[in-house]
Design a protein around this motif. Sequence first.
Motif, mmCIF file in Angstrom:
data_model
loop_
_atom_site.group_PDB
_atom_site.id
_atom_site.type_symbol
_atom_site.label_atom_id
_atom_site.label_comp_id
_atom_site.label_asym_id
_atom_site.label_seq_id
_atom_site.Cartn_x
_atom_site.Cartn_y
_atom_site.Cartn_z
ATOM 1 N N ALA A 1 0.966 -1.208 -0.011
ATOM 2 C CA ALA A 1 0.147 -0.058 -0.281
ATOM 3 C C ALA A 1 0.809 1.177 0.075
ATOM 4 O O ALA A 1 0.582 2.053 -0.724
ATOM 5 C CB ALA A 1 -0.948 -0.073 1.316
ATOM 6 N N ARG B 1 -7.063 -2.414 -5.658
ATOM 7 C CA ARG B 1 -5.642 -2.113 -6.046
ATOM 8 C C ARG B 1 -4.693 -2.906 -5.519
ATOM 9 O O ARG B 1 -3.757 -3.451 -6.046
ATOM 10 C CB ARG B 1 -5.432 -0.556 -6.188
ATOM 11 N N VAL B 2 -4.500 -2.687 -4.246
ATOM 12 C CA VAL B 2 -3.507 -3.210 -3.205
ATOM 13 C C VAL B 2 -3.602 -4.706 -3.366
ATOM 14 O O VAL B 2 -2.399 -5.550 -3.711
ATOM 15 C CB VAL B 2 -3.672 -2.800 -1.852
ATOM 16 N N LEU C 1 2.554 1.845 -3.368
ATOM 17 C CA LEU C 1 1.385 2.347 -4.362
ATOM 18 C C LEU C 1 1.277 3.804 -4.068
ATOM 19 O O LEU C 1 1.252 4.673 -5.074
ATOM 20 C CB LEU C 1 0.292 1.540 -4.183
ATOM 21 N N ALA C 2 1.171 4.138 -2.893
ATOM 22 C CA ALA C 2 1.028 5.539 -2.439
ATOM 23 C C ALA C 2 2.306 6.343 -2.909
ATOM 24 O O ALA C 2 1.915 7.391 -3.252
ATOM 25 C CB ALA C 2 0.680 5.634 -1.161
ATOM 26 N N LYS D 1 -10.536 -0.185 5.530
ATOM 27 C CA LYS D 1 -9.626 0.781 5.078
ATOM 28 C C LYS D 1 -8.912 1.606 5.973
ATOM 29 O O LYS D 1 -7.826 1.981 6.061
ATOM 30 C CB LYS D 1 -10.212 1.405 3.948
ATOM 31 N N MET E 1 -0.500 2.647 7.624
ATOM 32 C CA MET E 1 0.376 3.458 6.780
ATOM 33 C C MET E 1 0.960 4.686 7.435
ATOM 34 O O MET E 1 2.083 4.775 7.259
ATOM 35 C CB MET E 1 -0.325 3.746 5.582
ATOM 36 N N VAL F 1 -4.505 4.267 -4.013
ATOM 37 C CA VAL F 1 -4.628 3.066 -2.998
ATOM 38 C C VAL F 1 -6.125 2.657 -2.850
ATOM 39 O O VAL F 1 -6.781 3.413 -1.894
ATOM 40 C CB VAL F 1 -3.840 3.610 -1.500
ATOM 41 N N SER F 2 -6.454 1.572 -3.234
ATOM 42 C CA SER F 2 -7.710 1.268 -3.001
ATOM 43 C C SER F 2 -7.572 -0.305 -2.831
ATOM 44 O O SER F 2 -6.488 -0.949 -3.207
ATOM 45 C CB SER F 2 -8.491 1.040 -4.315
#
Lengths: 264, 264
Positions: free
Chosen positions: B42, B58-59, B45-46, B77, B84, B54-55
């Motif tokens: 995550a 997607r993760v 991705l961010a 989430k 995170m 970051v969904s």
Amino acid sequence: MTSERQPTPGFAREIELLWGLKEAPRRGPRPKLSREAIVDTAIALADAEGLEGVSMQRVAKELGYTTMSLYRHVDSKEDLLALMSDAAVKGMPVPEPRTDGDWRAGVEEWCRSAITIYRAHPWAVHIPLSGPPGGPYGLRWMEAGLRELVASGLRADEAIQTLMLLACTLRDALRIENDMRRTAAERGMSLEESTRMWAQSVRRVIDPREFPTISRVFEEGVFEEEPTETADPGPAEDIDFPVQRILDGIEAYVRDRKAGGDAP
Amino acid sequence: MTSERQPTPGFAREIELLWGLKEAPRRGPRPKLSREAIVDTAIALADAEGLEGVSMQRVAKELGYTTMSLYRHVDSKEDLLALMSDAAVKGMPVPEPRTDGDWRAGVEEWCRSAITIYRAHPWAVHIPLSGPPGGPYGLRWMEAGLRELVASGLRADEAIQTLMLLACTLRDALRIENDMRRTAAERGMSLEESTRMWAQSVRRVIDPREFPTISRVFEEGVFEEEPTETADPGPAEDIDFPVQRILDGIEAYVRDRKAGGDAP
DNA sequence: CTAGAACCGTGTACCACGCACACAGATATA
DNA sequence: TATATCTGTGTGCGTGGTACACGGTTCTAG
């Protein structure tokens, strides 16, 4: 030149949005819905249920219209939020210019005013600032604060930076207080209870050798205080300290500069 | 007492989350996925695409798993974002304790460290703070700053408030800079161009009688400056001023208190 | 050793949301 | 009156978070 609706070449379309700078349409039916009505009911909704209660569908339903009808008056939800942000500070009681030269008192009064409207519209502090205000009401708000700060002897750019600092500080403090109070309420406790529980959990989990300072702070019993305040919401408990320190800093800064020369 | 999984009676389940305080399962297949792996991808991705990249879907895809498999390791989430946030400050270079008593230099170094990791993970400043940190890395970060502030002579609770003030200030400044740079880029200009355009738009729209101070500020040509800086991202242009003022304020405060008595 | 409890990752589905697009009716200009 | 322009509607797409039941896996109790 045929009047083609250019999407504003980029020249700060935000201003155009917030000031309602669109040439009025010349043809077609008279609109029953208005941008103002949309913003107003969105704000009413946010006041009642918080920001997460504001969806396009919900606003439309409240008005008795279709969701898509809103998009005739507002380009996107982001725009709606920007309009709400500006309108939120509409009712702000702007302090009168002072006759004594006490700029510090002036700034303090400005802060109290800001806190007042932010308490009236708690959702407003959850829409993150993305620069200095651009709308009519936001600018009025800025004008009032800037007036006092410039009187203190700061340079113009310094005054703006300071104003942003103050605004962010007020907003952050209120937002955090809101958040904590809300999550505490979700667990069915008061803010103080929840804080104490949190402190106990942290204390159990940290190693005093790795976190000596934090451990010592807990030892001293911060977070254990009874609500010694008189009123419940109080004027501004946790907000007062940071604001006063900032003002101390400004005071020292302008004093030092006045004393020393102004070398480059 | 049958071991019923109580959802943490409310006692700061955040701490439990961030410190990974769950008794390891005794039965069932060995998990292939781990909370750590989820948080790591995550964050990757961010870093690459920002927070909106970051969904959960997607993760999961990135890891080669189903969306729902994530929920075995992370309750929501919101929890993932909290994890995170804590992990973001993991790589923070914590300053060594100083041998000279220069607390101000210590705090400045702490601020620079914070700016460094926030620049490495720009998305982190978009996850709003909701109180003092509770995770292992966040607390390490807090410890480092608190050490210097306590050395300045502040009381424990004042030091905490000051630390929050500094953290919020750094984050706000960086977030606003990010936001403005991004929206400028969307319109295909530099930050300076965009700012100038914005200033011109505002200037055209305001009445100098209603906004005398702001008008005067524009007259003085703030917002018109060329980028006189040497480097592009610079160390911390707009961040330096507010931080220095805050430190000025703390300095004045502790000095005054040391001088005067401590009346109630 | 075996039955069942506990746990892993999957598949399916639901609902909310923002918003694109084509449309029918209304209205002022040519 | 014809027509360009505008208003609000209806339909529907894509994405997002997540509840729930399931088949397969592993450990533990009897």
